[in-house]
Design a protein around this motif. Structure first.
Motif, mmCIF file in Angstrom:
data_model
loop_
_atom_site.group_PDB
_atom_site.id
_atom_site.type_symbol
_atom_site.label_atom_id
_atom_site.label_comp_id
_atom_site.label_asym_id
_atom_site.label_seq_id
_atom_site.Cartn_x
_atom_site.Cartn_y
_atom_site.Cartn_z
ATOM 1 N N ALA A 58 3.426 -31.504 24.592
ATOM 2 C CA ALA A 58 3.714 -31.286 26.007
ATOM 3 C C ALA A 58 2.765 -32.090 26.891
ATOM 4 C CB ALA A 58 3.614 -29.796 26.340
ATOM 5 N N PHE A 59 1.461 -32.092 26.554
ATOM 6 C CA PHE A 59 0.474 -32.807 27.356
ATOM 7 C C PHE A 59 0.590 -34.317 27.210
ATOM 8 C CE2 PHE A 59 -2.912 -29.178 27.284
ATOM 9 C CZ PHE A 59 -2.156 -28.468 28.194
ATOM 10 N N ALA A 60 0.751 -34.793 25.988
ATOM 11 C CA ALA A 60 0.682 -36.228 25.728
ATOM 12 C C ALA A 60 1.995 -36.958 25.966
ATOM 13 C CB ALA A 60 0.227 -36.476 24.292
ATOM 14 N N LEU A 61 3.114 -36.315 25.679
ATOM 15 C CA LEU A 61 4.392 -37.007 25.790
ATOM 16 C C LEU A 61 5.203 -36.556 26.996
ATOM 17 C CD1 LEU A 61 5.554 -37.011 22.053
ATOM 18 C CD2 LEU A 61 4.169 -38.699 23.239
ATOM 19 N N PHE A 62 5.521 -35.269 27.033
ATOM 20 C CA PHE A 62 6.462 -34.789 28.041
ATOM 21 C C PHE A 62 5.895 -34.784 29.452
ATOM 22 C CE2 PHE A 62 8.284 -32.472 24.244
ATOM 23 C CZ PHE A 62 9.288 -33.406 24.050
ATOM 24 N N ALA A 63 4.693 -34.266 29.653
ATOM 25 C CA ALA A 63 4.138 -34.147 31.007
ATOM 26 C C ALA A 63 4.027 -35.502 31.711
ATOM 27 C CB ALA A 63 2.797 -33.421 30.985
ATOM 28 N N PRO A 64 3.374 -36.498 31.111
ATOM 29 C CA PRO A 64 3.253 -37.758 31.847
ATOM 30 C C PRO A 64 4.587 -38.480 32.029
ATOM 31 C CG PRO A 64 2.270 -37.975 29.664
ATOM 32 C CD PRO A 64 2.633 -36.534 29.856
ATOM 33 N N TYR A 65 5.451 -38.403 31.035
ATOM 34 C CA TYR A 65 6.716 -39.119 31.129
ATOM 35 C C TYR A 65 7.641 -38.466 32.155
ATOM 36 C CZ TYR A 65 9.645 -42.812 29.237
ATOM 37 O OH TYR A 65 10.368 -43.968 29.081
ATOM 38 N N LEU A 66 7.704 -37.130 32.137
ATOM 39 C CA LEU A 66 8.533 -36.430 33.122
ATOM 40 C C LEU A 66 8.012 -36.652 34.542
ATOM 41 C CD1 LEU A 66 9.328 -33.064 31.309
ATOM 42 C CD2 LEU A 66 10.900 -34.955 31.799
ATOM 43 N N LYS A 67 6.684 -36.664 34.673
ATOM 44 C CA LYS A 67 6.110 -36.926 35.995
ATOM 45 C C LYS A 67 6.506 -38.311 36.475
ATOM 46 C CE LYS A 67 2.233 -37.681 38.856
ATOM 47 N NZ LYS A 67 1.020 -38.380 39.009
ATOM 48 N N LEU A 87 5.386 -32.408 40.372
ATOM 49 C CA LEU A 87 4.971 -33.667 39.759
ATOM 50 C C LEU A 87 3.447 -33.746 39.680
ATOM 51 C CD1 LEU A 87 7.482 -36.160 41.436
ATOM 52 C CD2 LEU A 87 7.666 -35.028 39.211
ATOM 53 N N HIS A 88 2.789 -33.247 40.705
ATOM 54 C CA HIS A 88 1.320 -33.224 40.709
ATOM 55 C C HIS A 88 0.794 -32.347 39.566
ATOM 56 C CE1 HIS A 88 -2.567 -33.879 42.538
ATOM 57 N NE2 HIS A 88 -2.807 -32.592 42.484
ATOM 58 N N LEU A 89 1.426 -31.200 39.356
ATOM 59 C CA LEU A 89 1.039 -30.313 38.250
ATOM 60 C C LEU A 89 1.257 -30.992 36.903
ATOM 61 C CD1 LEU A 89 0.166 -27.532 37.158
ATOM 62 C CD2 LEU A 89 2.580 -26.886 37.232
ATOM 63 N N LEU A 90 2.369 -31.698 36.740
ATOM 64 C CA LEU A 90 2.618 -32.427 35.493
ATOM 65 C C LEU A 90 1.532 -33.476 35.248
ATOM 66 C CD1 LEU A 90 6.494 -32.924 35.589
ATOM 67 C CD2 LEU A 90 5.187 -31.522 33.976
ATOM 68 N N GLY A 91 1.074 -34.111 36.317
ATOM 69 C CA GLY A 91 -0.011 -35.087 36.192
ATOM 70 C C GLY A 91 -1.301 -34.446 35.723
ATOM 71 N N LYS A 92 -1.579 -33.247 36.202
ATOM 72 C CA LYS A 92 -2.784 -32.532 35.750
ATOM 73 C C LYS A 92 -2.672 -32.161 34.280
ATOM 74 C CE LYS A 92 -4.305 -30.609 40.102
ATOM 75 N NZ LYS A 92 -4.619 -29.416 40.870
ATOM 76 N N LEU A 93 -1.499 -31.731 33.856
ATOM 77 C CA LEU A 93 -1.306 -31.410 32.440
ATOM 78 C C LEU A 93 -1.509 -32.647 31.571
ATOM 79 C CD1 LEU A 93 1.816 -29.064 32.543
ATOM 80 C CD2 LEU A 93 -0.552 -28.424 32.097
ATOM 81 N N ALA A 94 -1.032 -33.791 32.040
ATOM 82 C CA ALA A 94 -1.195 -35.030 31.285
ATOM 83 C C ALA A 94 -2.677 -35.396 31.153
ATOM 84 C CB ALA A 94 -0.429 -36.163 31.966
ATOM 85 N N MET A 95 -3.443 -35.147 32.178
ATOM 86 C CA MET A 95 -4.876 -35.462 32.122
ATOM 87 C C MET A 95 -5.600 -34.551 31.140
ATOM 88 S SD MET A 95 -6.608 -37.812 33.359
ATOM 89 C CE MET A 95 -8.269 -38.221 32.950
ATOM 90 N N ALA A 96 -5.076 -33.364 30.909
ATOM 91 C CA ALA A 96 -5.682 -32.452 29.945
ATOM 92 C C ALA A 96 -5.679 -33.058 28.549
ATOM 93 C CB ALA A 96 -4.953 -31.107 29.950
ATOM 94 N N ASP A 97 -4.680 -33.872 28.244
ATOM 95 C CA ASP A 97 -4.616 -34.512 26.941
ATOM 96 C C ASP A 97 -5.771 -35.499 26.753
ATOM 97 O OD1 ASP A 97 -3.187 -34.851 24.424
ATOM 98 O OD2 ASP A 97 -2.856 -36.892 25.142
ATOM 99 N N ILE A 98 -6.099 -36.239 27.798
ATOM 100 C CA ILE A 98 -7.237 -37.160 27.730
ATOM 101 C C ILE A 98 -8.510 -36.365 27.451
ATOM 102 C CG2 ILE A 98 -8.626 -38.819 29.037
ATOM 103 C CD1 ILE A 98 -5.847 -39.869 28.317
ATOM 104 N N LEU A 100 -8.705 -33.538 25.786
ATOM 105 C CA LEU A 100 -8.677 -33.136 24.373
ATOM 106 C C LEU A 100 -9.093 -34.278 23.454
ATOM 107 C CD1 LEU A 100 -5.359 -31.070 24.177
ATOM 108 C CD2 LEU A 100 -7.697 -30.202 23.989
ATOM 109 N N ILE A 101 -8.625 -35.481 23.738
ATOM 110 C CA ILE A 101 -8.990 -36.644 22.920
ATOM 111 C C ILE A 101 -10.483 -36.914 23.035
ATOM 112 C CG2 ILE A 101 -8.684 -39.132 22.626
ATOM 113 C CD1 ILE A 101 -5.767 -38.695 23.608
ATOM 114 N N ALA A 102 -11.010 -36.875 24.250
ATOM 115 C CA ALA A 102 -12.441 -37.110 24.459
ATOM 116 C C ALA A 102 -13.278 -36.051 23.747
ATOM 117 C CB ALA A 102 -12.759 -37.135 25.948
ATOM 118 N N LEU A 103 -12.831 -34.802 23.804
ATOM 119 C CA LEU A 103 -13.533 -33.721 23.115
ATOM 120 C C LEU A 103 -13.525 -33.949 21.610
ATOM 121 C CD1 LEU A 103 -14.940 -30.967 23.456
ATOM 122 C CD2 LEU A 103 -12.699 -29.912 23.213
ATOM 123 N N TYR A 104 -12.401 -34.356 21.064
ATOM 124 C CA TYR A 104 -12.286 -34.634 19.633
ATOM 125 C C TYR A 104 -13.253 -35.742 19.214
ATOM 126 C CZ TYR A 104 -10.372 -36.359 15.254
ATOM 127 O OH TYR A 104 -10.233 -36.798 13.969
#
Length: 150
Positions: A58-67, A87-98, A100-104
């Motif tokens: 949802a964060f990596a694929l759907f949120a940024p693409y739908l936005k 759309l603004h909320l979808l953008g925030k969800l997409a940033m959450a994926d970044i 998660l990657i940084a945390l990993y």
């Protein structure tokens, strides 16, 4: 028109970023490093943790693409501009994926026998997310001024 074209270009760049290597990881560099992309990471997650795989998908694929699709539709006057908050909320969800990657990457670097190197896909994916934020903000400003001739 450049604003619209920039938004449409993200529809091409996102899939490239999903398949591009985000990082190279392995146990000690002498054993070789495996490239990890959004897609390979999701494939591994689906095999081990379905709930986390759904969240990351949802964060990596759907949120940024739908936005991005929504933003393009607003720019081309095919969608009501009142959807901007969604759309603004979808953008925030997409940033959450970044995040998660940084945390990993941070956690993996803390393990002494694991080597993690960032790759160009991480920068491309992050750039797409940030470009989406900027394009969303510019679209919002043009909508408020009544000048969405992009």
């Amino acid at each position: 028109m450049p604003l619209r074209l920039a938004t449409l270009s993200l529809l091409i760049l996102y899939p490239i970023a999903w398949f591009a290597p985000l990082m190279r990881a392995g146990i000690l560099p002498i054993f070789g490093l495996s490239e990890i992309s959004v897609i390979t990471g999701l494939q591994a997650l689906w095999g081990s943790d379905v709930f986390l795989a759904l969240v990351v998908t949802a964060f990596a694929l759907f949120a940024p693409y739908l936005k991005t699709i929504g933003l393009a539709l607003v720019q081309w006057d095919l969608l009501d501009p009142r959807v901007q908050p969604v759309l603004h909320l979808l953008g925030k969800l997409a940033m959450a994926d970044i995040f998660l990657i940084a945390l990993y990457i941070t956690l993996a670097k803390g393990i002494s026998y694991v080597t993690v190197e960032t790759a160009w896909g991480l920068y491309l994916f992050t750039g797409c997310i940030l470009a989406s934020f900027v394009l969303g903000h510019m679209t919002e400003r043009q909508l408020r001024s009544g000048n969405l001739s992009a």
